[in-house]
Design a protein around this motif. Sequence first.
Motif, PDB file in Angstrom:
ATOM      1  N   ALA A   1       0.829  -1.205   0.000  1.00  0.00           N
ATOM      2  CA  ALA A   1       0.000   0.000   0.000  1.00  0.00           C
ATOM      3  C   ALA A   1       0.865   1.258   0.000  1.00  0.00           C
ATOM      4  CB  ALA A   1      -0.929  -0.004   1.208  1.00  0.00           C
ATOM      5  N   THR A   2       1.906   1.263   0.814  1.00  0.00           N
ATOM      6  CA  THR A   2       2.797   2.433   0.890  1.00  0.00           C
ATOM      7  C   THR A   2       3.513   2.657  -0.431  1.00  0.00           C
ATOM      8  OG1 THR A   2       3.145   2.106   3.260  1.00  0.00           O
ATOM      9  CG2 THR A   2       4.785   3.437   2.085  1.00  0.00           C
ATOM     10  N   ASN A   3       4.091   1.595  -0.991  1.00  0.00           N
ATOM     11  CA  ASN A   3       4.820   1.726  -2.247  1.00  0.00           C
ATOM     12  C   ASN A   3       3.907   2.125  -3.399  1.00  0.00           C
ATOM     13  OD1 ASN A   3       7.232   1.032  -1.020  1.00  0.00           O
ATOM     14  ND2 ASN A   3       7.053  -1.139  -1.512  1.00  0.00           N
ATOM     15  N   HIS A   4       2.700   1.571  -3.405  1.00  0.00           N
ATOM     16  CA  HIS A   4       1.738   1.927  -4.456  1.00  0.00           C
ATOM     17  C   HIS A   4       1.357   3.404  -4.351  1.00  0.00           C
ATOM     18  CE1 HIS A   4      -1.385   1.520  -7.410  1.00  0.00           C
ATOM     19  NE2 HIS A   4      -2.308   1.906  -6.557  1.00  0.00           N
ATOM     20  N   THR A   5       1.176   3.887  -3.143  1.00  0.00           N
ATOM     21  CA  THR A   5       0.832   5.292  -2.939  1.00  0.00           C
ATOM     22  C   THR A   5       1.984   6.204  -3.332  1.00  0.00           C
ATOM     23  OG1 THR A   5      -0.642   4.672  -1.114  1.00  0.00           O
ATOM     24  CG2 THR A   5       0.020   6.978  -1.256  1.00  0.00           C
ATOM     25  N   ILE A   6       3.197   5.807  -2.991  1.00  0.00           N
ATOM     26  CA  ILE A   6       4.377   6.590  -3.383  1.00  0.00           C
ATOM     27  C   ILE A   6       4.476   6.672  -4.901  1.00  0.00           C
ATOM     28  CG2 ILE A   6       6.910   6.601  -3.395  1.00  0.00           C
ATOM     29  CD1 ILE A   6       6.783   5.457  -0.540  1.00  0.00           C
ATOM     30  N   ASP A   7       4.222   5.544  -5.578  1.00  0.00           N
ATOM     31  CA  ASP A   7       4.243   5.540  -7.041  1.00  0.00           C
ATOM     32  C   ASP A   7       3.190   6.495  -7.596  1.00  0.00           C
ATOM     33  OD1 ASP A   7       6.289   3.740  -7.108  1.00  0.00           O
ATOM     34  OD2 ASP A   7       5.044   1.995  -7.563  1.00  0.00           O
ATOM     35  N   TYR A   8       1.996   6.471  -7.002  1.00  0.00           N
ATOM     36  CA  TYR A   8       0.925   7.367  -7.436  1.00  0.00           C
ATOM     37  C   TYR A   8       1.339   8.827  -7.272  1.00  0.00           C
ATOM     38  CZ  TYR A   8      -3.175  10.317  -6.750  1.00  0.00           C
ATOM     39  OH  TYR A   8      -4.063  11.359  -6.794  1.00  0.00           O
ATOM     40  N   LEU A   9       1.895   9.169  -6.128  1.00  0.00           N
ATOM     41  CA  LEU A   9       2.310  10.545  -5.864  1.00  0.00           C
ATOM     42  C   LEU A   9       3.435  10.971  -6.806  1.00  0.00           C
ATOM     43  CD1 LEU A   9       2.241  10.514  -1.958  1.00  0.00           C
ATOM     44  CD2 LEU A   9       0.645  11.695  -3.483  1.00  0.00           C
ATOM     45  N   ARG A  10       4.353  10.047  -7.090  1.00  0.00           N
ATOM     46  CA  ARG A  10       5.462  10.365  -7.990  1.00  0.00           C
ATOM     47  C   ARG A  10       4.945  10.648  -9.399  1.00  0.00           C
ATOM     48  NH1 ARG A  10       8.231   5.954  -7.394  1.00  0.00           N
ATOM     49  NH2 ARG A  10       9.529   6.753  -5.689  1.00  0.00           N
ATOM     50  N   LYS A  11       4.035   9.798  -9.872  1.00  0.00           N
ATOM     51  CA  LYS A  11       3.475  10.000 -11.205  1.00  0.00           C
ATOM     52  C   LYS A  11       2.674  11.297 -11.276  1.00  0.00           C
ATOM     53  CE  LYS A  11       3.190   5.061 -12.250  1.00  0.00           C
ATOM     54  NZ  LYS A  11       2.278   3.895 -12.407  1.00  0.00           N
ATOM     55  N   LYS A  12       1.942  11.582 -10.205  1.00  0.00           N
ATOM     56  CA  LYS A  12       1.155  12.815 -10.168  1.00  0.00           C
ATOM     57  C   LYS A  12       2.069  14.038 -10.216  1.00  0.00           C
ATOM     58  CE  LYS A  12      -2.420  15.185  -7.507  1.00  0.00           C
ATOM     59  NZ  LYS A  12      -3.247  15.164  -6.278  1.00  0.00           N
ATOM     60  N   LYS A  13       3.196  13.958  -9.515  1.00  0.00           N
ATOM     61  CA  LYS A  13       4.154  15.064  -9.504  1.00  0.00           C
ATOM     62  C   LYS A  13       4.765  15.263 -10.881  1.00  0.00           C
ATOM     63  CE  LYS A  13       8.309  16.755  -7.157  1.00  0.00           C
ATOM     64  NZ  LYS A  13       9.328  16.461  -6.128  1.00  0.00           N
ATOM     65  N   LEU A  14       5.096  14.161 -11.554  1.00  0.00           N
ATOM     66  CA  LEU A  14       5.673  14.253 -12.890  1.00  0.00           C
ATOM     67  C   LEU A  14       4.689  14.876 -13.865  1.00  0.00           C
ATOM     68  CD1 LEU A  14       7.510  10.810 -13.199  1.00  0.00           C
ATOM     69  CD2 LEU A  14       8.567  13.064 -13.042  1.00  0.00           C
ATOM     70  N   GLN A  15       3.417  14.566 -13.701  1.00  0.00           N
ATOM     71  CA  GLN A  15       2.401  15.108 -14.593  1.00  0.00           C
ATOM     72  C   GLN A  15       2.227  16.610 -14.421  1.00  0.00           C
ATOM     73  OE1 GLN A  15      -1.030  12.753 -13.628  1.00  0.00           O
ATOM     74  NE2 GLN A  15      -0.345  10.982 -14.823  1.00  0.00           N
ATOM     75  N   THR A  16       2.555  17.132 -13.241  1.00  0.00           N
ATOM     76  CA  THR A  16       2.357  18.559 -12.982  1.00  0.00           C
ATOM     77  C   THR A  16       3.591  19.392 -13.306  1.00  0.00           C
ATOM     78  OG1 THR A  16       3.046  18.313 -10.665  1.00  0.00           O
ATOM     79  CG2 THR A  16       0.706  18.075 -11.144  1.00  0.00           C
ATOM     80  N   LEU A  17       4.728  18.742 -13.559  1.00  0.00           N
ATOM     81  CA  LEU A  17       5.930  19.490 -13.907  1.00  0.00           C
ATOM     82  C   LEU A  17       5.856  19.927 -15.360  1.00  0.00           C
ATOM     83  CD1 LEU A  17       8.745  17.373 -12.209  1.00  0.00           C
ATOM     84  CD2 LEU A  17       7.877  19.591 -11.487  1.00  0.00           C
ATOM     85  N   SER A  18       6.102  21.189 -15.617  1.00  0.00           N
ATOM     86  CA  SER A  18       6.060  21.716 -16.974  1.00  0.00           C
ATOM     87  C   SER A  18       7.457  22.058 -17.449  1.00  0.00           C
ATOM     88  CB  SER A  18       5.181  22.975 -17.034  1.00  0.00           C
ATOM     89  OG  SER A  18       5.293  23.592 -18.292  1.00  0.00           O
ATOM     90  N   ILE A  19       7.816  21.596 -18.633  1.00  0.00           N
ATOM     91  CA  ILE A  19       9.138  21.925 -19.168  1.00  0.00           C
ATOM     92  C   ILE A  19       9.183  23.367 -19.634  1.00  0.00           C
ATOM     93  CG2 ILE A  19       9.606  19.562 -19.906  1.00  0.00           C
ATOM     94  CD1 ILE A  19       8.839  20.381 -22.740  1.00  0.00           C
ATOM     95  N   ASP A  20       8.018  24.017 -19.745  1.00  0.00           N
ATOM     96  CA  ASP A  20       7.986  25.414 -20.171  1.00  0.00           C
ATOM     97  C   ASP A  20       8.112  26.380 -19.003  1.00  0.00           C
ATOM     98  OD1 ASP A  20       7.632  24.764 -22.858  1.00  0.00           O
ATOM     99  OD2 ASP A  20       5.486  24.464 -22.552  1.00  0.00           O
TER     100      ASP A  20
END
Length: 212
Positions: free
Chosen positions: A98-117
Amino acid sequence: MSDSTSRNTSTSDAPRENASESSLEDDVLVQEAREGDEHSYKRLVNKYERALYYHILKMVKNKEQVEDLVQEAFVKAFDNLESYNTNYAFSTWLYRIATNHTIDYLRKKKLQTLSIDKPRKTKSGEMEMQLEDHSAQTDRSIIRKQRQNIVQDAIDELPAKYRKVIQLRHMEEKSYQEISEELGKPLGTVKAHIFRAREMLYKSLKDKRGQF
């Protein structure tokens, strides 16, 4: 097996000694679940669902998303039950997943919000990054479309009652309560159907992982 399932799920803890009555009960339920006993699956879910909910809630504040993550963690755990090392407490193994799955979710969510612009700070001030690689964007778009098609095909293969709740939850982004009201089914039934649908999807998509 995904990283969030295999990462540190059966090592680093001391083997169980003087296991509690609750832990010994888990051993029996896990063995029965491995043999396909649906009742044992449900008993394990009922036993740990609330505790996992509050555990994940400490990391993710969106309560509905927490419910999804709890269900997904159980799906991963049950699908990988054969890898569970019975020298260690089932609860510890489940919490790690559960912890690792949640960390993966948060990591993916963070990557989606990062803008290269987004302007980058340098010694000379702020500098915007201009990346005009249209071919790379096209490739990503094609890959994304292929993944969407694979997932949609898997959803289409679900029995009607499971396909409907998945479409309402993940395509139309309706809440559990809204789905319950729309289908005229008890909230508990809706959650159970979504759980079962995710379990079926996870198994189906795992077999197609090489296409992702």
